[in-house]
Write a protein that holds these residues in place. Structure first.
Motif, PDB file in Angstrom:
ATOM      1  N   SER A   4       0.844  -1.196   0.000  1.00 53.69           N
ATOM      2  CA  SER A   4       0.000   0.000   0.000  1.00 53.69           C
ATOM      3  C   SER A   4       0.877   1.243   0.000  1.00 53.69           C
ATOM      4  CB  SER A   4      -0.950   0.016   1.194  1.00 53.69           C
ATOM      5  OG  SER A   4      -0.233   0.105   2.403  1.00 53.69           O
ATOM      6  N   VAL A   5       0.318   2.304  -0.561  1.00 53.18           N
ATOM      7  CA  VAL A   5       0.937   3.621  -0.568  1.00 53.18           C
ATOM      8  C   VAL A   5      -0.139   4.600  -0.119  1.00 53.18           C
ATOM      9  CG1 VAL A   5       1.923   5.448  -2.006  1.00 53.18           C
ATOM     10  CG2 VAL A   5       2.553   3.069  -2.422  1.00 53.18           C
ATOM     11  N   CYS A   6       0.183   5.450   0.866  1.00 54.61           N
ATOM     12  CA  CYS A   6      -0.760   6.451   1.365  1.00 54.61           C
ATOM     13  C   CYS A   6      -0.247   7.849   1.040  1.00 54.61           C
ATOM     14  CB  CYS A   6      -0.929   6.333   2.875  1.00 54.61           C
ATOM     15  SG  CYS A   6      -1.691   4.811   3.411  1.00 54.61           S
ATOM     16  N   VAL A   7      -1.154   8.700   0.633  1.00 49.40           N
ATOM     17  CA  VAL A   7      -0.853  10.119   0.444  1.00 49.40           C
ATOM     18  C   VAL A   7      -1.913  10.923   1.190  1.00 49.40           C
ATOM     19  CG1 VAL A   7       0.401   9.907  -1.733  1.00 49.40           C
ATOM     20  CG2 VAL A   7      -2.078  10.133  -1.775  1.00 49.40           C
ATOM     21  N   LYS A   8      -1.543  12.117   1.618  1.00 45.05           N
ATOM     22  CA  LYS A   8      -2.437  12.947   2.424  1.00 45.05           C
ATOM     23  C   LYS A   8      -2.396  14.370   1.892  1.00 45.05           C
ATOM     24  CE  LYS A   8      -2.432  12.036   6.760  1.00 45.05           C
ATOM     25  NZ  LYS A   8      -2.152  11.901   8.191  1.00 45.05           N
ATOM     26  N   GLY A  39      -2.424  -2.897  -3.473  1.00 38.18           N
ATOM     27  CA  GLY A  39      -2.257  -3.873  -4.540  1.00 38.18           C
ATOM     28  C   GLY A  39      -1.689  -5.175  -4.009  1.00 38.18           C
ATOM     29  N   ALA A  40      -2.029  -6.267  -4.670  1.00 40.23           N
ATOM     30  CA  ALA A  40      -1.544  -7.579  -4.260  1.00 40.23           C
ATOM     31  C   ALA A  40      -0.113  -7.821  -4.702  1.00 40.23           C
ATOM     32  CB  ALA A  40      -2.463  -8.671  -4.819  1.00 40.23           C
ATOM     33  N   ALA A  41       0.318  -7.095  -5.722  1.00 37.80           N
ATOM     34  CA  ALA A  41       1.667  -7.294  -6.253  1.00 37.80           C
ATOM     35  C   ALA A  41       2.229  -5.964  -6.732  1.00 37.80           C
ATOM     36  CB  ALA A  41       1.636  -8.294  -7.413  1.00 37.80           C
ATOM     37  N   LEU A  42       3.535  -5.896  -6.783  1.00 40.06           N
ATOM     38  CA  LEU A  42       4.200  -4.708  -7.299  1.00 40.06           C
ATOM     39  C   LEU A  42       4.315  -4.795  -8.804  1.00 40.06           C
ATOM     40  CD1 LEU A  42       7.050  -4.334  -4.654  1.00 40.06           C
ATOM     41  CD2 LEU A  42       4.846  -3.154  -4.728  1.00 40.06           C
ATOM     42  N   GLY A  43       4.404  -3.642  -9.441  1.00 36.20           N
ATOM     43  CA  GLY A  43       4.537  -3.592 -10.886  1.00 36.20           C
ATOM     44  C   GLY A  43       5.998  -3.572 -11.292  1.00 36.20           C
ATOM     45  N   PRO A  44       6.223  -3.089 -12.505  1.00 38.20           N
ATOM     46  CA  PRO A  44       7.609  -2.989 -12.992  1.00 38.20           C
ATOM     47  C   PRO A  44       8.466  -2.160 -12.035  1.00 38.20           C
ATOM     48  CG  PRO A  44       6.032  -2.508 -14.742  1.00 38.20           C
ATOM     49  CD  PRO A  44       5.251  -2.617 -13.466  1.00 38.20           C
ATOM     50  N   TYR A  45       9.704  -2.529 -11.919  1.00 39.11           N
ATOM     51  CA  TYR A  45      10.669  -1.838 -11.051  1.00 39.11           C
ATOM     52  C   TYR A  45      10.283  -1.929  -9.579  1.00 39.11           C
ATOM     53  CZ  TYR A  45      11.670   0.021 -15.673  1.00 39.11           C
ATOM     54  OH  TYR A  45      11.918   0.151 -17.020  1.00 39.11           O
ATOM     55  N   ASP A  46       9.449  -2.917  -9.231  1.00 38.78           N
ATOM     56  CA  ASP A  46       9.011  -3.126  -7.841  1.00 38.78           C
ATOM     57  C   ASP A  46       8.332  -1.891  -7.246  1.00 38.78           C
ATOM     58  OD1 ASP A  46       9.842  -5.779  -7.784  1.00 38.78           O
ATOM     59  OD2 ASP A  46      11.877  -5.219  -7.171  1.00 38.78           O
ATOM     60  N   ILE A  47       7.481  -1.241  -8.044  1.00 41.92           N
ATOM     61  CA  ILE A  47       6.751  -0.052  -7.602  1.00 41.92           C
ATOM     62  C   ILE A  47       5.257  -0.340  -7.699  1.00 41.92           C
ATOM     63  CG2 ILE A  47       6.230   2.351  -8.136  1.00 41.92           C
ATOM     64  CD1 ILE A  47       9.075   2.591  -9.241  1.00 41.92           C
ATOM     65  N   LEU A  48       4.516   0.011  -6.633  1.00 37.74           N
ATOM     66  CA  LEU A  48       3.062  -0.127  -6.670  1.00 37.74           C
ATOM     67  C   LEU A  48       2.449   1.027  -7.463  1.00 37.74           C
ATOM     68  CD1 LEU A  48       0.529  -1.644  -5.680  1.00 37.74           C
ATOM     69  CD2 LEU A  48       0.547  -0.114  -3.701  1.00 37.74           C
ATOM     70  N   ASP A  50       3.648   5.355  -8.451  1.00 43.32           N
ATOM     71  CA  ASP A  50       4.549   6.484  -8.262  1.00 43.32           C
ATOM     72  C   ASP A  50       3.894   7.454  -7.280  1.00 43.32           C
ATOM     73  OD1 ASP A  50       5.546   9.251  -8.761  1.00 43.32           O
ATOM     74  OD2 ASP A  50       6.804   8.247 -10.250  1.00 43.32           O
ATOM     75  N   ILE A  51       4.616   7.879  -6.274  1.00 42.55           N
ATOM     76  CA  ILE A  51       4.052   8.747  -5.239  1.00 42.55           C
ATOM     77  C   ILE A  51       3.535  10.059  -5.827  1.00 42.55           C
ATOM     78  CG2 ILE A  51       6.212   9.878  -4.574  1.00 42.55           C
ATOM     79  CD1 ILE A  51       3.714   8.667  -2.029  1.00 42.55           C
ATOM     80  N   LEU A  52       4.185  10.566  -6.847  1.00 47.21           N
ATOM     81  CA  LEU A  52       3.724  11.803  -7.484  1.00 47.21           C
ATOM     82  C   LEU A  52       2.399  11.593  -8.210  1.00 47.21           C
ATOM     83  CD1 LEU A  52       7.096  13.238  -8.828  1.00 47.21           C
ATOM     84  CD2 LEU A  52       5.820  13.929  -6.789  1.00 47.21           C
ATOM     85  N   VAL A  53       2.222  10.425  -8.806  1.00 42.45           N
ATOM     86  CA  VAL A  53       0.951  10.096  -9.461  1.00 42.45           C
ATOM     87  C   VAL A  53      -0.147   9.973  -8.413  1.00 42.45           C
ATOM     88  CG1 VAL A  53      -0.279   8.348 -10.803  1.00 42.45           C
ATOM     89  CG2 VAL A  53       2.057   9.006 -11.443  1.00 42.45           C
TER      90      VAL A  53
END
Length: 74
Positions: A4-8, A39-48, A50-53
């Motif tokens: 998971s990735v959290c943004v605020k 997400g259940a899995a990471l995408g390319p480059y082991d990233i779920l 991009d934090i900016l996205v």
């Protein structure tokens, strides 16, 4: 979900209350919003995601309400 990735972000809005005297009272509020991308899995480059996205996506949704009067939204 294992990843998971959290943004605020923050936004301000107003809305109106009407109490027993029938006189509308408009007040402003600040909301702190957290969006969690999972997400259940990471995408390319082991990233779920991009934090900016993730930040941009949250801001796009919040712009619908930021500095708006919620009573005027349909």
């Amino acid at each position: 979900m294992p990843f998971s990735v959290c943004v605020k972000d923050r936004m301000m809005y107003s809305h109106t209350f009407t109490f027993d005297d029938g006189v509308p009272f408009t007040t402003g509020c600040t909301a702190v919003v957290t969006a969690t991308f999972e997400g259940a899995a990471l995408g390319p480059y082991d990233i779920l995601i991009d934090i900016l996205v993730a930040q941009r996506l949250l801001r796009e949704v919040m712009e619908l309400y930021d500095h708006k009067n919620l009573d005027a939204l349909q």
